[in-house]
Enzyme design. Sequence first.
Site, PDB file in Angstrom:
ATOM      1  CG  HIS A  82      -2.314  -0.472   1.138  1.00 35.34           C
ATOM      2  ND1 HIS A  82      -2.912  -0.868   0.560  1.00 35.34           N
ATOM      3  CD2 HIS A  82      -1.689  -2.263   2.111  1.00 35.34           C
ATOM      4  CE1 HIS A  82      -3.830  -1.771   0.694  1.00 35.34           C
ATOM      5  NE2 HIS A  82      -3.597  -2.788   1.703  1.00 35.34           N
ATOM      6  CG  ASP A 112      -6.445  -5.932   3.989  1.00 34.23           C
ATOM      7  OD1 ASP A 112      -7.569  -5.051   3.305  1.00 34.23           O
ATOM      8  OD2 ASP A 112      -5.696  -5.433   3.379  1.00 34.23           O
ATOM      9  CG  ASP A 140      17.108 -12.187  -6.453  1.00 33.61           C
ATOM     10  OD1 ASP A 140      17.568 -13.273  -5.826  1.00 33.61           O
ATOM     11  OD2 ASP A 140      16.224 -12.032  -7.518  1.00 33.61           O
ATOM     12  CD  GLN A 197      -0.164  -8.418   6.060  1.00 33.59           C
ATOM     13  OE1 GLN A 197      -0.198  -7.733   4.988  1.00 33.59           O
ATOM     14  NE2 GLN A 197      -1.568  -8.069   6.888  1.00 33.59           N
ATOM     15  NE  ARG A 223       1.661  -5.004   3.714  1.00 31.58           N
ATOM     16  CZ  ARG A 223       0.235  -4.344   4.311  1.00 31.58           C
ATOM     17  NH1 ARG A 223      -0.286  -5.608   5.007  1.00 31.58           N
ATOM     18  NH2 ARG A 223       0.353  -2.854   3.811  1.00 31.58           N
TER      19      ARG A 223
HETATM   20  C1  3PY Z   1      -4.242  -4.542   7.676  1.00 29.81           C
HETATM   21  O1  3PY Z   1      -4.808  -4.256   8.710  1.00 29.81           O
HETATM   22  O2  3PY Z   1      -5.002  -5.034   6.685  1.00 29.81           O
HETATM   23  C2  3PY Z   1      -2.827  -4.871   7.847  1.00 29.81           C
HETATM   24  O3  3PY Z   1      -2.471  -5.395   6.413  1.00 29.81           O
HETATM   25  C3  3PY Z   1      -1.798  -4.559   8.482  1.00 29.81           C
HETATM   26  O4  3PY Z   1      -0.497  -4.509   8.532  1.00 29.81           O
HETATM   27 MG    MG Z   2      -3.256  -5.527   4.802  1.00 29.27          MG
END
Ligand code: 3PY
Ligand code: MG
Length: 252
Positions: free
Chosen positions: A45, A173, A83, A145, A69
């Site tokens: 993001h 999310d 890399d 995640q 990320r």
């Molecule tokens: C979220 O809260 O969706 C995240 O990815 C936080 O890093």
């Molecule tokens: Mg997120």
Amino acid sequence: MQNNFRSKLLNGDPLIGTLITLPSTEVAEIMVAAGFDWLFIDGEHSPMGPDRILAMLQAIGDRAAAIVRVPGNDEIIIKKILDLGPDGIIIPQVNSVEQAQAAVRAAKYPPQGNRGIGSGRASCYGFEQQDYLATANEKVSVIIQAEHVDAVENIKDIVQVQGIDAVFIGPYDLSASLGVTGQVDHPEVVAAIKQVTEVCQAVDMRLGIFGVSSDAVKPYIEQGHTLVCAGLDVLLLGHAGECLRKELSNLV
Ligand code: 3PY
Ligand code: MG
């Protein structure tokens, strides 16, 4: 790259980080100077692509762990980022066993995976190629995640995938996938996080979470999350600026 981030992570040591979204090497240096254990460099993001992420990693050096990320669970982008030599990667939106397996495959050299071989910064531009090839699977952290209701439903199977070092919860999310967008304290979000937490703890899988402030992450530290990411550069800067402006407004 630090030699010991992954061992600290697997050991369950508390690792306090903050989220970097501004494509600024100075911001990265400031957060290193602020003493964070690790910096969460956001390639998902933020406007940062591989070129800028490389500069961020160079600015951080080995003074803090740098975890990137990646923008998505894609083998092409995962190998390109690895890399560059981060201490690890965070893969967003890993919602199924198949997606978790794909992430591990892309991040590990054979025989554990099929990561392609390059000669970038990670291997000191080829000078340390053999050593890096021999040790990368052990040194580089692979963090997935859990941030969708599907991931919560599949978490028992996801945590069985070999090669995952930690599950990092994305409350924002997750809230959106539950239909309560942005309400990270909503009981359904809290319950989903609890479910993921309990499943991970039952198999000794390390846990991490993001929160906008220390108050937001505190309950999860108390529940045993060790990979903690609190705050983000834009909010820290914005809040400090707003507070200063308000203090001065009261004086004039
Ligand atoms: C979220 O809260 O969706 C995240 O990815 C936080 O890093
Ligand atoms: Mg997120």
